[in-house]
Design a protein around this motif. Structure first.
Motif, PDB file in Angstrom:
ATOM      1  N   GLY A 299       0.744  -1.096  -0.272  1.00 40.77           N
ATOM      2  CA  GLY A 299      -0.015  -0.107   0.027  1.00 40.77           C
ATOM      3  C   GLY A 299       0.729   1.362  -0.059  1.00 40.77           C
ATOM      4  O   GLY A 299       0.130   2.211  -0.284  1.00 40.77           O
ATOM      5  N   GLU A 300       2.208   1.112  -0.008  1.00 45.86           N
ATOM      6  CA  GLU A 300       2.880   2.322   0.176  1.00 45.86           C
ATOM      7  C   GLU A 300       2.924   3.042  -1.052  1.00 45.86           C
ATOM      8  O   GLU A 300       3.060   2.483  -2.259  1.00 45.86           O
ATOM      9  CB  GLU A 300       4.473   1.963   0.805  1.00 45.86           C
ATOM     10  N   SER A 301       3.282   4.573  -1.069  1.00 53.01           N
ATOM     11  CA  SER A 301       3.091   5.163  -2.282  1.00 53.01           C
ATOM     12  C   SER A 301       4.385   5.863  -2.284  1.00 53.01           C
ATOM     13  O   SER A 301       4.768   6.495  -1.504  1.00 53.01           O
ATOM     14  CB  SER A 301       1.932   6.368  -2.019  1.00 53.01           C
ATOM     15  N   LEU A 302       4.702   6.005  -3.501  1.00 52.96           N
ATOM     16  CA  LEU A 302       5.977   6.931  -3.906  1.00 52.96           C
ATOM     17  C   LEU A 302       5.558   8.222  -4.419  1.00 52.96           C
ATOM     18  O   LEU A 302       4.952   8.347  -5.324  1.00 52.96           O
ATOM     19  CB  LEU A 302       6.819   6.223  -5.030  1.00 52.96           C
ATOM     20  N   PRO A 303       6.191   9.195  -3.834  1.00 46.95           N
ATOM     21  CA  PRO A 303       5.588  10.471  -4.431  1.00 46.95           C
ATOM     22  C   PRO A 303       5.979  10.726  -5.676  1.00 46.95           C
ATOM     23  O   PRO A 303       5.496  11.445  -6.389  1.00 46.95           O
ATOM     24  CB  PRO A 303       6.667  11.351  -3.348  1.00 46.95           C
ATOM     25  N   SER A 304       7.138  10.133  -6.118  1.00 47.98           N
ATOM     26  CA  SER A 304       7.665  10.364  -7.385  1.00 47.98           C
ATOM     27  C   SER A 304       6.650   9.995  -8.691  1.00 47.98           C
ATOM     28  O   SER A 304       6.531  10.343  -9.614  1.00 47.98           O
ATOM     29  CB  SER A 304       9.193   9.741  -7.691  1.00 47.98           C
ATOM     30  N   GLN A 305       5.588   8.920  -8.266  1.00 46.52           N
ATOM     31  CA  GLN A 305       4.685   8.310  -9.133  1.00 46.52           C
ATOM     32  C   GLN A 305       3.616   9.349  -9.291  1.00 46.52           C
ATOM     33  O   GLN A 305       3.193   9.699 -10.394  1.00 46.52           O
ATOM     34  CB  GLN A 305       4.484   7.012  -8.611  1.00 46.52           C
ATOM     35  N   TRP A 306       3.387   9.875  -8.220  1.00 47.49           N
ATOM     36  CA  TRP A 306       2.358  10.909  -8.047  1.00 47.49           C
ATOM     37  C   TRP A 306       2.931  12.163  -8.956  1.00 47.49           C
ATOM     38  O   TRP A 306       1.986  12.638  -9.836  1.00 47.49           O
ATOM     39  CB  TRP A 306       1.799  11.137  -6.747  1.00 47.49           C
ATOM     40  N   ALA A 307       4.076  12.457  -8.813  1.00 49.18           N
ATOM     41  CA  ALA A 307       4.359  13.758  -9.502  1.00 49.18           C
ATOM     42  C   ALA A 307       4.651  13.298 -11.007  1.00 49.18           C
ATOM     43  O   ALA A 307       4.096  14.522 -11.857  1.00 49.18           O
ATOM     44  CB  ALA A 307       5.813  14.083  -8.711  1.00 49.18           C
ATOM     45  N   ARG A 308       4.804  12.274 -11.246  1.00 44.18           N
ATOM     46  CA  ARG A 308       5.132  11.902 -12.870  1.00 44.18           C
ATOM     47  C   ARG A 308       3.488  12.034 -13.319  1.00 44.18           C
ATOM     48  O   ARG A 308       3.272  12.572 -14.529  1.00 44.18           O
ATOM     49  CB  ARG A 308       5.749  10.634 -12.955  1.00 44.18           C
ATOM     50  N   LEU A 309       2.811  11.317 -12.721  1.00 38.70           N
ATOM     51  CA  LEU A 309       1.332  11.352 -13.199  1.00 38.70           C
ATOM     52  C   LEU A 309       0.750  12.839 -13.484  1.00 38.70           C
ATOM     53  O   LEU A 309       0.258  13.006 -14.321  1.00 38.70           O
ATOM     54  CB  LEU A 309       0.506  10.627 -12.182  1.00 38.70           C
ATOM     55  N   LYS A 310       0.967  13.669 -12.123  1.00 43.38           N
ATOM     56  CA  LYS A 310       0.447  15.068 -12.291  1.00 43.38           C
ATOM     57  C   LYS A 310       1.425  15.677 -13.588  1.00 43.38           C
ATOM     58  O   LYS A 310       0.539  16.343 -14.321  1.00 43.38           O
ATOM     59  CB  LYS A 310       0.964  15.766 -11.265  1.00 43.38           C
ATOM     60  N   GLN A 311       2.533  15.534 -13.709  1.00 45.37           N
ATOM     61  CA  GLN A 311       3.150  16.103 -15.012  1.00 45.37           C
ATOM     62  C   GLN A 311       2.675  15.595 -16.253  1.00 45.37           C
ATOM     63  O   GLN A 311       2.281  16.582 -17.200  1.00 45.37           O
ATOM     64  CB  GLN A 311       4.549  15.848 -15.080  1.00 45.37           C
ATOM     65  N   GLN A 312       2.148  14.302 -16.515  1.00 46.86           N
ATOM     66  CA  GLN A 312       1.610  13.855 -17.408  1.00 46.86           C
ATOM     67  C   GLN A 312       0.211  14.644 -17.662  1.00 46.86           C
ATOM     68  O   GLN A 312      -0.049  14.968 -18.958  1.00 46.86           O
ATOM     69  CB  GLN A 312       1.534  12.468 -17.275  1.00 46.86           C
ATOM     70  N   MET A 313      -0.559  14.391 -16.838  1.00 48.41           N
ATOM     71  CA  MET A 313      -1.809  15.102 -16.929  1.00 48.41           C
ATOM     72  C   MET A 313      -2.052  16.689 -17.105  1.00 48.41           C
ATOM     73  O   MET A 313      -2.722  17.447 -17.808  1.00 48.41           O
ATOM     74  CB  MET A 313      -2.864  14.941 -15.578  1.00 48.41           C
ATOM     75  N   VAL A 314      -0.826  17.394 -16.482  1.00 49.64           N
ATOM     76  CA  VAL A 314      -0.802  18.725 -16.835  1.00 49.64           C
ATOM     77  C   VAL A 314      -0.526  19.036 -18.290  1.00 49.64           C
ATOM     78  O   VAL A 314      -0.953  19.948 -19.066  1.00 49.64           O
ATOM     79  CB  VAL A 314       0.200  19.548 -16.039  1.00 49.64           C
ATOM     80  N   ALA A 315       0.410  18.252 -18.871  1.00 53.84           N
ATOM     81  CA  ALA A 315       0.817  18.300 -20.270  1.00 53.84           C
ATOM     82  C   ALA A 315      -0.367  18.025 -21.271  1.00 53.84           C
ATOM     83  O   ALA A 315      -0.456  18.679 -22.311  1.00 53.84           O
ATOM     84  CB  ALA A 315       2.004  17.370 -20.493  1.00 53.84           C
ATOM     85  N   ALA A 316      -1.184  17.295 -20.826  1.00 54.23           N
ATOM     86  CA  ALA A 316      -2.283  16.725 -21.521  1.00 54.23           C
ATOM     87  C   ALA A 316      -3.682  17.766 -21.237  1.00 54.23           C
ATOM     88  O   ALA A 316      -4.571  17.673 -21.791  1.00 54.23           O
ATOM     89  CB  ALA A 316      -2.983  15.487 -21.365  1.00 54.23           C
TER      90      ALA A 316
END
Length: 354
Positions: A299-316
């Motif tokens: 269940g542990e979350s990596l902040p870098s994964q959320w940051a990459r997802l945000k970057q992808q969604m902002v770009a789109a």
């Protein structure tokens, strides 16, 4: 009657496997969980059949109703209207929902790699996303596809302008469209792709370079539930974490347990060894993403994964640049969720003979 018989069979198998049955007469708190699909295949066993049949939810004092939900939108409506307590949903949907003002929050990282897939028939010779320009691609249901959008963008293509998308559903309709050549490829998810491979399709998967930087889905609940009943979060997710550990230790046992509770998912007839091999393909297409990779706690979350997802969604243009990621995930429950004996669960899995 079929469901009751399957539950009785699961209880008998539980006893035969040497697992402790829950105490009779125990007062159980009712809760609910919904995978955002109506096809609850073996790949969904960790949050459906296993915690029920193995008594993990009961050991936590829970009586959990599991029912499939027809898609992310319906799942979000149910959870925000207090009609269900927990659902599993993709990260992009979580961020979009929060951006729209929905008071939901992720509490458990489930699939640690993307569950989305972009595949093409191997016989077609396509080896890169760029080669799909001008082609028609199938998709189960038309709608936003942040993962595919970013993958095509990386290849220099606009998914809305450079390819044509058609709805195919899953299973037989998608298989027919691929075999007839109506579509040059398919944008779908892991278990659905594995199911078509079981029906004879040979695929080449086309992955973007950032595949390993993303995650697949997470378990979410309402912010009000977090405030009012935080213990429920721990209990719900700890049972799921134990089920993941059991399934990764003994996939065949997990599959057989799932078949007992969801008999409609068991293929009829055929060579038993082949049936199990195909079931494991579907099972591991999802369960492999639950494995601990780069982390030590379920269940542990990596902040870098959320940051990459945000970057992808902002770009789109699917998310504003100032979106607050810290509000999307609450990791304060993870230590308590992981308070169980992994060795004991693994021993249960290895000794299972139901």
């Amino acid at each position: 009657m079929t469901q009751r018989r399957s539950l009785l069979a699961a209880g008998a198998a539980l006893a035969a496997g040497g697992l402790a049955a829950p105490a009779l007469g125990q007062a159980l708190a009712k809760s609910s969980f919904g995978p955002t699909t109506t096809d609850i295949s073996t790949g969904h066993a960790a949050h459906s059949s296993l915690p029920r049949a193995l008594g993990y939810w009961r050991e936590e004092g829970l009586d959990v109703e599991v029912f499939g939900i027809a898609g992310n939108t319906a799942g979000l409506q149910l959870i925000t209207n207090n009609n269900i307590d927990f659902i599993s949903i993709s990260g992009d949907q979580i961020l979009m929902a929060r951006n729209q003002g929905m008071a939901i929050k992720a509490v458990y990282m489930h699939a640690r790699q993307p569950i989305n897939r972009i595949v093409v028939p191997k016989a077609g010779g396509v080896t890169s996303i760029a080669q799909l320009k001008g082609k028609t691609l199938g998709i189960p249901v038309l709608g936003p596809q942040p993962y595919a959008t970013a993958a095509f963008q990386e290849a220099g293509l606009d998914i809305e302008k450079d390819i044509r998308q058609v709805a195919t559903g899953t299973g037989a309709p998608a298989l027919l469209a691929l075999r007839r050549g109506d579509i040059a490829g398919w944008i779908s998810w892991d278990t659905a792709v594995a199911a078509l491979e079981n029906r004879g399709m040979e695929f080449t998967e086309l992955r973007p370079s950032f595949f390993g930087d993303l995650f697949g889905n997470a378990i979410i609940t309402r912010e009000a539930l977090l405030r009012e009943n935080p213990a429920l979060v721990v209990k719900m997710c700890r049972a799921i974490a134990k089920s993941v550990h059991f399934g990764l230790t003994n996939p065949e046992a997990a599959i057989r347990i799932h078949w007992q509770l969801y008999p409609q998912t068991r293929p009829q007839g055929g060579d038993p060894a082949q049936v199990m091999a195909e079931a494991k393909r579907v099972f591991l297409s999802r369960f492999s993403s639950y494995a601990l990779e780069g982390v030590t706690k379920y269940g542990e979350s990596l902040p870098s994964q959320w940051a990459r997802l945000k970057q992808q969604m902002v770009a789109a243009n699917e998310l504003p640049a100032d979106h607050d990621l810290n509000a999307a995930f609450d990791g304060s429950f993870i230590d308590r969720i992981n308070e169980f004996d992994r060795d004991a669960v693994a021993a249960q899995a290895r000794s299972w003979n139901g």
